[in-house]
Design a protein around this motif. Structure first.
Motif, short mmCIF file in Angstrom:
data_model
loop_
_atom_site.label_atom_id
_atom_site.label_comp_id
_atom_site.label_asym_id
_atom_site.label_seq_id
_atom_site.Cartn_x
_atom_site.Cartn_y
_atom_site.Cartn_z
N ALA A 124 35.83 47.96 49.82
CA ALA A 124 36.44 48.58 48.66
C ALA A 124 37.95 48.21 48.76
O ALA A 124 38.70 48.08 47.77
N GLU A 125 38.43 48.23 49.97
CA GLU A 125 39.93 47.62 50.01
C GLU A 125 40.11 46.37 49.68
O GLU A 125 41.26 46.14 48.62
N ALA A 126 39.33 45.56 49.77
CA ALA A 126 39.65 43.95 49.11
C ALA A 126 39.56 44.11 47.86
O ALA A 126 40.28 43.54 47.27
N ALA A 127 38.23 44.81 47.21
CA ALA A 127 38.24 45.05 45.76
C ALA A 127 39.27 45.62 45.04
O ALA A 127 39.86 45.32 44.04
N VAL A 128 40.00 46.74 45.71
CA VAL A 128 41.00 47.27 45.28
C VAL A 128 42.11 46.26 45.05
O VAL A 128 42.96 46.41 44.09
N ARG A 129 42.57 45.58 45.98
CA ARG A 129 43.64 44.79 45.96
C ARG A 129 43.54 43.51 45.06
O ARG A 129 44.27 43.16 44.32
N VAL A 130 42.28 43.02 44.84
CA VAL A 130 42.02 42.08 44.07
C VAL A 130 41.96 42.47 42.76
O VAL A 130 42.74 41.85 41.71
N SER A 131 41.70 43.63 42.30
CA SER A 131 41.74 44.38 40.84
C SER A 131 43.09 44.68 40.87
O SER A 131 43.75 44.47 39.59
N GLU A 132 43.58 45.15 41.74
CA GLU A 132 45.32 45.30 41.75
C GLU A 132 46.01 44.05 41.07
O GLU A 132 46.84 44.05 40.16
N THR A 133 45.78 43.09 41.84
CA THR A 133 46.48 41.95 41.50
C THR A 133 46.14 41.27 40.17
O THR A 133 46.80 40.77 39.36
N ILE A 134 44.63 41.27 39.71
CA ILE A 134 44.40 40.85 38.55
C ILE A 134 45.02 41.79 37.53
O ILE A 134 45.34 41.09 36.35
N LEU A 135 44.78 42.88 37.58
CA LEU A 135 45.40 43.97 36.50
C LEU A 135 47.03 43.84 36.41
O LEU A 135 47.36 43.84 35.30
N LYS A 136 47.55 43.49 37.43
CA LYS A 136 49.13 43.21 37.25
C LYS A 136 49.51 42.00 36.72
O LYS A 136 50.47 41.97 36.00
N GLU A 137 48.80 40.92 36.79
CA GLU A 137 48.71 39.83 35.93
C GLU A 137 48.59 39.89 34.49
O GLU A 137 49.34 39.22 33.74
N ARG A 138 47.59 40.70 34.01
CA ARG A 138 47.07 40.73 32.78
C ARG A 138 47.79 41.71 32.05
O ARG A 138 48.02 41.81 30.90
N LEU A 139 48.05 42.86 32.70
CA LEU A 139 48.75 44.06 32.10
C LEU A 139 50.24 44.05 32.65
O LEU A 139 50.45 44.03 33.50
N GLN A 140 51.04 44.32 31.53
CA GLN A 140 52.44 44.50 31.75
C GLN A 140 52.94 45.77 31.11
O GLN A 140 52.45 46.59 30.23
N GLY A 141 53.86 46.27 31.82
CA GLY A 141 54.47 47.46 31.19
C GLY A 141 54.36 48.62 32.09
O GLY A 141 53.61 48.90 33.08
N GLU A 142 55.08 49.89 31.58
CA GLU A 142 54.83 51.18 32.19
C GLU A 142 53.42 51.91 31.95
O GLU A 142 52.98 52.41 32.88
N ALA A 143 52.82 51.87 31.02
CA ALA A 143 51.52 52.29 30.66
C ALA A 143 50.70 51.72 31.28
O ALA A 143 49.69 52.29 31.98
N ALA A 144 50.79 50.36 31.82
CA ALA A 144 49.72 49.73 32.25
C ALA A 144 49.87 49.95 33.83
O ALA A 144 48.74 50.03 34.47
N GLN A 145 51.13 50.41 34.46
CA GLN A 145 51.09 50.68 35.68
C GLN A 145 50.45 51.96 36.07
O GLN A 145 49.77 52.18 37.00
N GLY A 146 50.63 52.98 35.32
CA GLY A 146 49.91 54.14 35.41
C GLY A 146 48.44 53.89 35.15
O GLY A 146 47.69 54.77 35.89
N LEU A 147 47.91 53.26 34.21
CA LEU A 147 46.63 52.90 34.00
C LEU A 147 46.03 52.33 35.37
O LEU A 147 45.02 52.69 35.58
N ILE A 148 46.72 51.32 35.93
CA ILE A 148 46.36 50.69 37.07
C ILE A 148 46.14 51.49 38.47
O ILE A 148 45.25 51.56 38.91
N ARG A 149 47.26 52.56 38.44
CA ARG A 149 47.37 53.49 39.61
C ARG A 149 46.14 54.44 39.39
O ARG A 149 45.33 54.78 40.39
N SER A 150 45.88 54.91 38.19
CA SER A 150 44.68 55.92 38.03
C SER A 150 43.45 55.22 38.46
O SER A 150 42.39 55.79 38.95
#
Length: 161
Positions: free
Chosen positions: A124-150
């Motif tokens: 789960a930790e590895a999946a969260v980190r990988v997902s976080e990295t992928i989402l950070k690369e693809r999504l940009q901006g403040e709305a994207a950061q909130g969506l990523i956190r939730s």
């Protein structure tokens, strides 16, 4: 008549007459009678002692038979007790082995569950980190950061369960 045998016979007859006159025959018969009585008493005593010895021997043989029976009974009892003790020992050993086996199986199951939980947590930790990295690369901006956190919080809770 002057032969030696004749005079020996005369002397013998005279001697016997003197012995009879003096009361020697009665003394001899009394002596012989008393000796016969004494011998009879000794024979009676010997007979009594023989009967007593036979009774003692019979008692000894009876006691010996009883002792042998008692010894056999004791040996049989000891064998039965040893058999019971052996059976009890086997039963206790089997119970001990069953408890130890069950305890070992329980520990193994706990270790498997713990290892599985750790693997899930690590995945789960590895999946969260990988997902976080992928989402950070693809999504940009403040709305994207909130969506990523939730999303990441939601993923963590679902994977941990």
């Amino acid at each position: 008549m002057l032969e030696a045998e004749f005079w020996v016979a005369v002397a013998f007859v005279v001697f016997m007459a003197i012995v009879w006159k003096v009361g020697g025959f009665t003394t001899m018969t009394k002596g012989l009678d008393s000796r016969a009585v004494r011998i009879r008493h000794e024979l009676d005593e010997a007979k009594r002692l023989r009967e007593e010895a036979a009774a003692v021997l019979a008692d000894y043989k009876r006691r010996q038979v009883e002792a042998e029976k008692e010894a056999q009974s004791i040996v049989a009892g000891a064998r039965e007790e040893a058999q019971r003790a052996a059976e009890e020992g086997h039963r206790k050993l089997d119970e001990f082995l069953a408890r130890r086996t069950k305890a070992a199986e329980t520990k193994i199951a706990q270790a498997e569950a713990q290892a599985e939980a750790q693997v899930r947590a690590a995945a789960a930790e590895a999946a969260v980190r990988v997902s976080e990295t992928i989402l950070k690369e693809r999504l940009q901006g403040e709305a994207a950061q909130g969506l990523i956190r939730s999303s990441l919080g939601e993923i963590r809770t679902r994977l941990s369960a």
